[in-house]
Motif scaffolding. Structure first.
Motif, PDB file in Angstrom:
ATOM      1  N   ASP A 180      -6.242 -13.594  -5.484  1.00 18.95           N
ATOM      2  CA  ASP A 180      -6.059 -12.201  -5.880  1.00 18.95           C
ATOM      3  C   ASP A 180      -4.564 -11.933  -6.036  1.00 18.95           C
ATOM      4  OD1 ASP A 180      -6.093  -9.495  -6.241  1.00 18.95           O
ATOM      5  OD2 ASP A 180      -7.453  -9.056  -4.585  1.00 18.95           O
ATOM      6  N   ALA A 216      -2.970  -9.710  -7.616  1.00 11.50           N
ATOM      7  CA  ALA A 216      -2.538  -8.318  -7.494  1.00 11.50           C
ATOM      8  C   ALA A 216      -2.288  -7.953  -6.033  1.00 11.50           C
ATOM      9  CB  ALA A 216      -3.582  -7.386  -8.102  1.00 11.50           C
ATOM     10  N   LEU A 217      -3.195  -8.364  -5.151  1.00  5.22           N
ATOM     11  CA  LEU A 217      -3.004  -8.045  -3.739  1.00  5.22           C
ATOM     12  C   LEU A 217      -1.771  -8.775  -3.205  1.00  5.22           C
ATOM     13  CD1 LEU A 217      -4.260  -6.409  -1.393  1.00  5.22           C
ATOM     14  CD2 LEU A 217      -5.300  -8.534  -0.630  1.00  5.22           C
ATOM     15  N   ALA A 242       0.854  -9.512  -4.830  1.00  2.44           N
ATOM     16  CA  ALA A 242       2.025  -8.773  -5.301  1.00  2.44           C
ATOM     17  C   ALA A 242       2.195  -7.486  -4.499  1.00  2.44           C
ATOM     18  CB  ALA A 242       1.884  -8.464  -6.786  1.00  2.44           C
ATOM     19  N   ALA A 243       1.078  -6.801  -4.227  1.00  4.43           N
ATOM     20  CA  ALA A 243       1.159  -5.548  -3.474  1.00  4.43           C
ATOM     21  C   ALA A 243       1.703  -5.794  -2.062  1.00  4.43           C
ATOM     22  CB  ALA A 243      -0.218  -4.886  -3.400  1.00  4.43           C
ATOM     23  N   PHE A 244       1.400  -6.955  -1.498  1.00  2.00           N
ATOM     24  CA  PHE A 244       1.913  -7.311  -0.177  1.00  2.00           C
ATOM     25  C   PHE A 244       3.363  -7.789  -0.238  1.00  2.00           C
ATOM     26  CE2 PHE A 244      -2.473  -8.431   1.835  1.00  2.00           C
ATOM     27  CZ  PHE A 244      -2.652  -7.098   2.157  1.00  2.00           C
ATOM     28  N   LEU A 286       1.458   1.107  -6.728  1.00  2.09           N
ATOM     29  CA  LEU A 286       1.621  -0.118  -5.936  1.00  2.09           C
ATOM     30  C   LEU A 286       2.746  -1.006  -6.453  1.00  2.09           C
ATOM     31  CD1 LEU A 286      -2.147  -0.856  -5.734  1.00  2.09           C
ATOM     32  CD2 LEU A 286      -0.706  -0.581  -3.731  1.00  2.09           C
ATOM     33  N   LEU A 341       2.812  -2.622  -9.159  1.00  4.42           N
ATOM     34  CA  LEU A 341       2.304  -3.795  -9.868  1.00  4.42           C
ATOM     35  C   LEU A 341       2.632  -3.737 -11.354  1.00  4.42           C
ATOM     36  CD1 LEU A 341      -1.191  -4.207  -8.178  1.00  4.42           C
ATOM     37  CD2 LEU A 341       0.910  -5.420  -7.662  1.00  4.42           C
ATOM     38  N   TYR A 391       7.563   2.542  -2.693  1.00  4.87           N
ATOM     39  CA  TYR A 391       6.476   1.722  -2.159  1.00  4.87           C
ATOM     40  C   TYR A 391       6.978   0.448  -1.491  1.00  4.87           C
ATOM     41  CZ  TYR A 391       2.626  -1.572  -2.030  1.00  4.87           C
ATOM     42  OH  TYR A 391       1.729  -2.502  -1.613  1.00  4.87           O
ATOM     43  N   ARG A 423       5.077  -0.723   2.127  1.00  2.00           N
ATOM     44  CA  ARG A 423       3.902  -1.546   1.812  1.00  2.00           C
ATOM     45  C   ARG A 423       2.813  -1.455   2.866  1.00  2.00           C
ATOM     46  NH1 ARG A 423       5.261  -4.931  -2.386  1.00  2.00           N
ATOM     47  NH2 ARG A 423       7.460  -5.423  -2.555  1.00  2.00           N
ATOM     48  N   TYR A 453      -5.126  -1.371  -0.695  1.00  2.47           N
ATOM     49  CA  TYR A 453      -5.555  -1.321  -2.092  1.00  2.47           C
ATOM     50  C   TYR A 453      -6.882  -2.052  -2.238  1.00  2.47           C
ATOM     51  CZ  TYR A 453      -5.295  -2.610  -7.111  1.00  2.47           C
ATOM     52  OH  TYR A 453      -5.545  -2.811  -8.441  1.00  2.47           O
ATOM     53  N   PRO A 500      -8.881  -3.368  -5.280  1.00  4.26           N
ATOM     54  CA  PRO A 500      -8.920  -3.514  -6.741  1.00  4.26           C
ATOM     55  C   PRO A 500     -10.350  -3.502  -7.252  1.00  4.26           C
ATOM     56  CG  PRO A 500      -8.408  -5.624  -5.714  1.00  4.26           C
ATOM     57  CD  PRO A 500      -8.541  -4.628  -4.608  1.00  4.26           C
TER      58      PRO A 500
END
Lengths: 371, 262
Positions: A171, A173-174, A176-178, B54, B56, B71, B75, B80, B82
């Motif tokens: 994942d 995206a996750l 990157a979010a982290f 986020l 992204l 953000y 964090r 999140y 998705p």
């Protein structure tokens, strides 16, 4: 060490070094990028050779890894332009870089031992001839040292960044979010793949590198659903292909690289056919079982609908079933026999009656609330 | 954290893919402790808004603050969820492992998840009614079960703000009930929950705040104040005739003057 042992050791270390990063290539659906990288590293080697004029310099390895990463970057630039799809982008970039390398070798490097055949297919049998000597002592084949070093680097990175790499693969995206910088991890992985390709193609050639990077992980993927197991199995299959390949090549006096590639293909084929859940055989068995299961379900539902009614005498007659269900008589007989054996129904004077177990069976099929 | 400081403050946010704006000059304030639905037609930029919050996707202009800071500094405060189809469910891993991934952010680089993380993950799985599936391969789950696993993964993050992209899309009734219960539990403990939602019929029932989005922010605020025929017409344009027939805002008051249309 004997020549034979040395060759097998080089083959095993090379195969394992390729199989580990290969797992992530397969999971990221990037298997074909390994094909591109294994070819374009040649350009890096040739260009670095023109600068340092020494075929054994470590600069060549670094330059080759750089060329591999450059291939990935160029491919991504092309496909991100939305004018070319990713597979086509790979097909555009790597033949260009590879052919430049081929022309450069043919024009300027004909004298040295950079020849195209050796690059494509390698020659493991000659690998032990190139010795690593230190202070006058023979420390073994150079490619064994090189590949062991690459394997160690690759293992160390894998262990260090395992968690991050796994998340970025599953994942992005996750990740990157982290804040785990999946792009950096991506290029890190591509660097490792390039480095491995350089080291490996010296010994086994670029075509076999692709086989070693893709086939063992693809076989492992069919046999397990846990990433650590997939990594271990993949390494194991690589090593197995190396040992069997060497053995067959010696017995038949054939190309070692070729025999190893055939073995990786064979291992994959076996996994593809006989894997317990995802193999071809398992799928066929499952489908056949489903067919009987479904036939029994239809029979049981039919019996339940009719057994308390006036038509029961006709509808639930074993002799008339084929007619009502429009099944071939032999098939009906089989289904009745199987259902009887399972205790779903009993037969009395040619009349079929559902047992309690049969009723529960129907209830679960119909989802409970419809009864 | 139910203070006057908003959970999320979006200011003048414009996001464009090449020259095509997907979000145009969005100003959106999401107060702390609310349950907000984001609605809008396909291509309205709902997912992009979440991704912009986020970090992204990179905005062409404007900024997003989470409890007053960018953000990147906050964090840990944001979880999140998705869209379910954004990942490969054939990936070789177990349900428990996917939920443990929710702790990776708190662990940071290099630190490995251990017994504590696995226990937290099991607790979260129990909250979504999936404890019996912990050792299953994720590919064996139904769509609703996958969604609950994703929700559990967000729960273990123990965040202040939960951003969820279409968690109720195509799920079974059990999953919908479970998710709604958890959304309300989260709000009850002062968390802020923002949900991209597609079913206009249930907006008034499920959420206390709503943002209507169609590239531009049409309106945002308490459902009773901003969710009505006028804002829906402004958001959905030509599709509104069919929407009015279904009377989506039936529990909302009649359209009133002075609606905040940006």
């Amino acid at each position: 060490m004997e020549l034979f042992t040395e060759i097998i050791l080089i083959a095993i270390v090379t195969a394992v070094a390729c199989a580990l990063p290969g797992v992530f290539l397969v999971l990221r659906r990037m298997a074909m990028i390994s094909d591109a990288i294994t070819h374009t590293v040649l350009l890096g080697i040739v260009l670095a050779f023109f600068v340092v004029r020494d075929i054994t310099s470590p600069v060549l390895v670094v330059a080759a890894a750089g060329a591999g990463v450059a291939t990935v970057v160029l491919t991504e630039l092309l496909s991100r332009s939305n004018r070319v799809r990713e597979d086509a982008a790979i097909g555009l970039v790597f033949p260009l870089l590879f052919s430049i390398a081929v022309i450069l070798i043919a024009q300027y490097a004909g004298r040295i031992h950079l020849d195209v055949d050796a690059v494509l297919l390698g020659e493991l049998a000659f690998a032990p001839l190139d010795r690593f000597e230190f202070a006058g002592n023979d420390l073994g084949p150079r490619s064994l040292w090189l590949m062991s070093g690459i394997l160690m680097v690759s293992l160390a990175l894998l262990i260090t960044f395992y968690k991050e790499l796994k998340l970025a693969t599953f994942d992005a995206a996750l990740a990157a979010a982290f804040g785990f910088a999946p792009a950096a991890l991506h290029y890190g992985l591509m660097s490792v793949v390039s480095l491995t390709a350089v080291g490996a193609f010296n010994a086994v050639g670029s075509v076999l590198v692709v086989a070693l990077m893709v086939a063992p992980p693809a076989a492992a993927y069919l046999l397990t659903d846990r990433l650590p197991h997939m990594l271990a199995l993949s390494a194991l299959f690589g090593a197995l292909a190396a040992i069997l390949g060497c053995w067959v090549a010696f017995a038949l006096n054939a190309s070692i690289a070729g025999a190893m590639a055939v073995m990786t293909g064979l291992i994959f084929c076996l996994a593809w056919m006989f894997a317990p859940q995802r193999g071809l055989l398992a799928q066929v068995v499952w489908r056949v079982r489903q067919r009987w299961e479904f036939a029994q379900a239809m029979l049981a539902v039919h019996l339940l609908h009719h057994q308390a009614t006036v038509q029961a005498v006709v509808e639930c007659q074993a002799a008339h079933l084929s007619e009502h269900l429009n099944w071939p008589p032999a098939f009906t007989e089989q289904v009745v026999r199987r259902a009887e054996q399972r205790g779903l129904l009993v037969q009395q004077n040619g009349m079929l009656t559902l047992t309690d177990q049969g009723r529960r069976f129907v209830a679960t099929i119909l989802g409970g609330d419809e009864l | 954290m139910k203070t006057e400081q908003p959970a999320i403050q979006v200011t003048d946010l414009t996001v464009a893919y090449r020259d095509k704006p997907v979000l145009w000059d969005i100003d959106l304030t999401i107060p702390g402790g609310v349950l907000m639905g984001i609605i809008g037609p396909n291509g309205a930029g709902k997912t992009t808004l979440m991704k912009a919050i986020l970090g992204l996707v990179r905005p062409s202009a404007g900024q997003v603050l989470v409890y007053g800071k960018p953000y990147a500094q906050q964090r840990r405060l944001v979880a999140y969820v998705p869209q379910r189809n954004s990942v490969d469910w054939d990936f070789p891993t177990s349900v428990l492992d996917v939920v443990v991934m929710g702790r990776y952010g708190a662990l940071g680089w290099f630190r490995r998840p251990g017994k504590r993380e696995r226990e937290q993950a099991l607790d979260a799985l129990a909250r979504v009614g999936m404890q019996d599936f912990a050792s299953r391969q994720i590919g064996q789950l139904s769509g609703g079960q996958q969604q609950r696993v994703f929700l559990a993964r967000a729960l273990v993050q123990d965040a202040q703000v939960y951003l969820m992209d279409e968690p109720l899309q195509g799920v079974d009734a059990t999953t919908e009930r479970t998710i709604l219960r958890i959304l309300h539990d989260l709000r009850a403990t002062g968390k802020t929950v923002v949900v991209v939602h597609h079913d206009l019929q249930t907006v008034s029932e499920y959420f206390d705040q709503v943002a209507l989005l169609n590239v531009r922010l049409v309106a945002s605020g308490p459902v009773a104040e901003v969710f009505n025929a006028a804002t829906l017409r402004a958001t959905y344009g030509g599709q509104i005739a069919f929407l009015e027939g279904r009377d989506p805002g039936r529990s909302a008051p009649e359209p009133r003057a002075g609606i905040a249309v940006s």
